[in-house]
Every structure is written in structure tokens, then in C-alpha cells.
Design an enzyme around this catalytic site. Structure first.
Site, PDB file in Angstrom:
ATOM      1  CE  LYS A 141      -3.777   1.879   2.675  1.00  0.00           C
ATOM      2  NZ  LYS A 141      -4.715   1.845   3.780  1.00  0.00           N
ATOM      3  CB  SER A 166      -8.360   3.495   2.924  1.00  0.00           C
ATOM      4  OG  SER A 166      -7.326   2.771   3.892  1.00  0.00           O
ATOM      5  CB  SER A 185      -8.248   0.445   5.842  1.00  0.00           C
ATOM      6  OG  SER A 185      -9.001   1.614   5.469  1.00  0.00           O
TER       7      SER A 185
END
Ligand code: GLN
Length: 485
Positions: free
Chosen positions: A78, A153, A177
Site C-alpha cells: 500500500k 482504504s 481498511s
């Protein structure tokens, strides 16, 4: 099956038997990326050159017989974890050109275990969101239905695994997330106990809630990733000095006699009927596996969302004060004096959702309001934590849906922040309590969208989560499908 479609443990076996090489695996993943990435948009930045070089190096080690646990395994990160010499944007315009001078601890651990980094995955700006639509770099699409969101997210990390654009990936979870996008993309996602995985080099959103964790294709891979990620880090002040077990020992173990708690507060109105029926089926599978189902109560559940949306924005407003155009990334090109530069940089550099959180957080922390909001929220947070401690007296693990609905359409909730915030209604409580949680695939809707079931356990009981998730995965025999791309 093609190499990019396989799990870490399957590829490990093939590497050990000399049936494939790290370079072949990396090639296969990048070929897949060439075919699907334009439609899915899992990545902000690909690292093909670096990856192929790392794979070649891994092959040299493999030839020497030095096969570490992630040797030659392509992994996506990420874009919230710092990578030395490689831009780390956090999905934001304000960090669009930020090149960290150091690696996050998890990046070093993965690299030391032999992982090959495929690229930096897309995400909601500063991890604020549930759909990956707030990314400055445009949305990621759900591989199961390109009209839909992958969750957020960490939507890029989840979509990349689901679309076979990597073998496993790293996400961060502040209010759901990792688990929410794992559920919506049909893969496994684990949020560890607060303090279990080092946050050093993780760009901070809400420091008392943030944790890094893995996305994988199955539970065994999750255990393999946790073996690498977990552990004490002297560079991180909230990192806990606790023994980390070999998580792989919990894979394939039975759960006979375990008590599985079903919190009654999580099964009220608003759950999609197909999600509900998949969860009921999951409960039956566990009963058949020898677990005892008990009803439990987490009485402060109704306050979780409200408490989170005071604490997370308050901490975010403080953490994001550092982006002022002086130290990092973007600086407004058309500013006058220093104050004007600060204002224009932040006005032009942050997106709408981030600004909304900064305003809420700054308000909640203002003189005169602190007691009414932040302090009150912290007190209720203690009650939420106590709910879980009480519940642990009556059960070994807790089962809930991961999300109230399957993946929704792109654009469906962007104009209604409160609707968007409700996506995390079942995941937020464990961040507030600091306990671990895992989401495991538990079926599909009639329209072919994945559904996830969540298990929660006490602090540092990731082993239990892996054990029940693995037993469930084995006994539920959820049909193995791949998204049609
Ligand atoms: N969707 C939640 C939020 O927007 C949680 C995000 C997260 O876990 N990073 O705050």
C-alpha cells in the site's frame, strides 16, 4: 494454473522442487498486470525493473539453497508504507513527489524474507475512506465487477491480490481498511493487535488505531505473512515486546469445543439479506465443525462509529499538521508570504475528505470542546474495550459479518459521507479496542459479488484467528472462483 494465480505456499513448494524460479513468477505477474491493470487500476506505481532485478537476485540465492519464507514471492505495498528511494504518495497530491529516505520496518522485514516488490498500491487519500475513490490518482475498480468499488482504504492492495496482479499484499487498517476491502474482493485480510506489527515508516492517519497487516489468497498465506510481519521493533514506541508464535502451526487445526460468540448488536437492521444468509451459513459450518455457538452482548456497539469519528479525525488533524509545504512534497507554486504558502499548499494539496477530517478533528480538539468531544470519546472507548473483555469470559472468538453490504457502485456514496462511514460499522470496534480481526471469504451474492465473515479475538490472539479461519475455510469449502477479467 498459471504462476500468478497461485498462493505463497504453492509457489514455495514449486521453488523448492526446482519447478519454477523467482524470475518466472515475476514475469507471470507482470504479464497479468499488462492485461488487467488498465481496467482495475490497483497500482499508483509499478516497480517492474526493481522487481525483475530482485527476482534475479532471489534466483541466485535459491540456487545456493537459501530459500527464505517469501523467497521470490511478488508482493504489493500500500502506498502508505515508506519505501526508500521510491515515491510514497499516500494517495495524496500533497505527497505526489515524496521520496522517503528510509524504509518502513515491514518493508525491510519482507525484503529480508526474500519478497519481490511489485509496486505501490492505490488507496484512499491518507487512508480516509471505504472505497478507494478519494485517491488523488483516481479510483481502483473491483475485479469482480468493474462498475463497483473494491472497498477501502486499502482497495488497491485488495484488488491487486484478487486480480492476481501480485501474490499477497500489505495494507493498513485504522477502522477496517484491511478487512472491509478483503471482504469485498473475496480474499483474506488480517488486522493484527495494536502493537503487534511495527508502524515505523507507516504514514500516520490515527496513531492510536493504525495497524499494518496482510492481504492473501488463503489463510495459510496469511499465517506465512504474519510470521514475517509480527514482532518487536525498537524503532517504534508502541511496538510490544511479546513472543510471536509460529502462526503456521495454527493452520489446519480443529476447533472442536470452541465457543464462538455472536454479538446480538451486530445482527440488527441494515444488513443486506444475502450477506445475512451467508453469515448464517458460516455459523452452521462452525457448528458442524464442533464449535458451540453462544449469543453474547457488546452493549456499547451503538457508540463505536461516533467515537471513531471523533478520535480518528482528532488524531489525523494533528498528524497532518506536518504537511505545510516546507518539509514534504507539494508546495503551492503561486503563493506570497509564509502564511499564504501554508494556506494555499494545504488548500490545493489535500482533497475534500481529508479537509473534512481535519476540520472535524481541529474542532473536536479546540479549547473548550476537548472535554466534550475527545475526552468523552476516549472514555466511551474504554467502555467499548471493556465490552470485549467481558465477552471474552464467555467465548473464545467472536463472529460478525465483515461488512453490512457487498461492494457498492462507484459514485454511489461519494456525496454522502455518513453512508460511506457506515461501511465500517462492524470493523471499527476492534480498532478502538486494539484487538485483532480477520476477514475470510464466506460466499457470493446471487450477482456474483464476494461476501466476508469476520472473526475477532483478544489481544495477541492472532493464532486463534488463524486457527478458526483456517478450520472454517477448510470445512466451508467455498467454491473457488476467479473474477472474469
Ligand atoms: N473507512 C474508515 C475511515 O475512513 C477506515 C479507514 C481505515 O481503516 N484506514 O476512516
Amino acid at each position: 494454473m498459471e504462476l500468478h494465480q497461485q498462493t505463497i505456499h504453492e509457489l514455495q513448494e514449486k521453488i523448492k522442487e526446482g519447478k519454477t524460479s523467482a524470475s518466472q513468477i515475476a514475469q507471470s505477474v507482470f504479464q497479468r498486470i499488462d492485461v488487467v491493470e488498465e481496467r482495475v487500476h490497483s497500482y499508483i506505481r509499478l516497480m517492474k525493473e526493481e522487481a525483475l532485478a530482485a527476482a534475479q537476485k532471489a534466483d541466485i540465492e535459491i540456487k545456493k539453497g537459501n530459500i527464505k519464507s517469501l523467497m521470490g514471492i511478488p508482493i504489493a505495498l500500500k502506498d502508505i508504507v515508506c519505501t526508500k528511494g521510491i515515491t510514497t504518495t499516500c494517495g495524496s497530491h500533497i505527497l505526489y513527489n515524496f521520496v522517503p529516505p528510509y524504509n518502513a520496518t515491514v518493508v525491510e522485514k519482507l525484503r529480508d524474507a526474500g519478497a519481490v516488490f511489485v509496486g505501490k498500491a492505490n488507496m484512499d487519500e491518507f487512508a480516509m475512506g471505504s472505497s478507494t475513490e478519494t485517491s488523488y490518482f483516481g479510483p481502483t475498480r473491483n475485479p469482480w465487477d468493474l462498475e463497483r468499488i473494491p472497498g477501502g482504504s486499502s482497495g488497491g492492495s485488495a484488488a491487486a491480490v484478487a486480480a492476481d496482479e501480485c501474490i499477497a499484499s500489505i495494507g493498513s487498517d485504522t477502522g477496517g481498511s484491511i478487512r472491509q476491502p478483503a471482504a469485498l474482493c473475496g480474499i483474506v485480510g488480517l488486522k493484527p493487535t495494536y502493537g503487534r506489527v511495527s508502524r515505523f515508516g507507516l504514514i500516520a492517519f490515527a496513531s492510536s488505531l493504525d495497524q499494518i497487516g496482510p492481504f492473501t489468497k488463503d489463510v495459510e498465506d496469511c499465517a506465512i505473512m504474519m510470521n514475517v510481519l509480527a514482532g518487536y521493533d525498537p524503532r517504534e514506541s508502541t511496538s510490544v515486546r511479546a513472543e510471536t508464535p509460529d502462526y503456521r502451526q495454527y493452520v489446519g487445526q480443529e476447533i472442536k469445543g470452541w465457543k464462538v460468540g455472536i454479538p446480538k448488536e451486530y445482527f440488527v437492521k441494515g444488513i443486506d439479506p444475502e450477506v445475512n444468509s451467508a453469515i448464517q451459513k458460516a455459523i452452521t459450518v462452525l457448528e458442524k465443525s464442533g464449535a458451540k455457538i453462544v449469543e453474547i452482548s457488546l452493549p456499547h456497539t451503538q457508540y463505536c462509529l461516533a467515537v471513531y469519528y471523533i478520535i480518528a479525525p482528532a488524531e489525523a488533524s494533528s498528524n497532518l499538521a506536518r504537511y505545510d509545504g516546507v518539509k514534504y512534497g507539494f508546495r503551492s507554486p503561486d503563493s506570497g508570504d509564509l502564511l499564504d504558502m501554508y494556506k494555499k499548499t494545504r488548500m490545493q494539496g489535500f482533497g475534500a475528505e481529508v479537509k473534512r477530517r481535519i476540520m472535524i478533528g481541529t474542532y473536536a480538539l479546540s479549547a473548550g470542546y476537548y472535554d466534550a468531544y475527545y475526552k468523552k470519546a476516549s472514555q466511551v472507548r474504554s467502555l467499548i474495550k471493556r465490552d470485549f473483555e467481558e465477552a471474552a469470559k464467555n467465548c473464545d472468538v467472536i463472529l460478525t459479518p465483515t461488512t453490512p453490504t457487498p461492494a457498492f457502485k462507484i459514485g454511489e456514496k461519494t456525496d454522502n459521507p455518513l453512508q460511506m462511514y457506515l461501511s465500517d460499522i462492524f470493523t471499527i470496534s476492534s480498532n478502538l479496542a486494539g484487538i485483532p480481526g480477520i476477514s475470510v471469504p464466506c460466499g457470493f451474492t446471487s450477482g456474483g459479488l464476494p461476501i466476508g465473515v469476520q472473526f475477532l479475538a483478544g489481544h495477541f490472539e492472532e493464532g486463534k484467528l488463524i486457527q478458526i479461519a483456517s478450520a472454517y475455510e477448510k470445512n466451508a469449502k467455498i467454491e473457488k472462483r476467479r473474477p472474469k477479467l
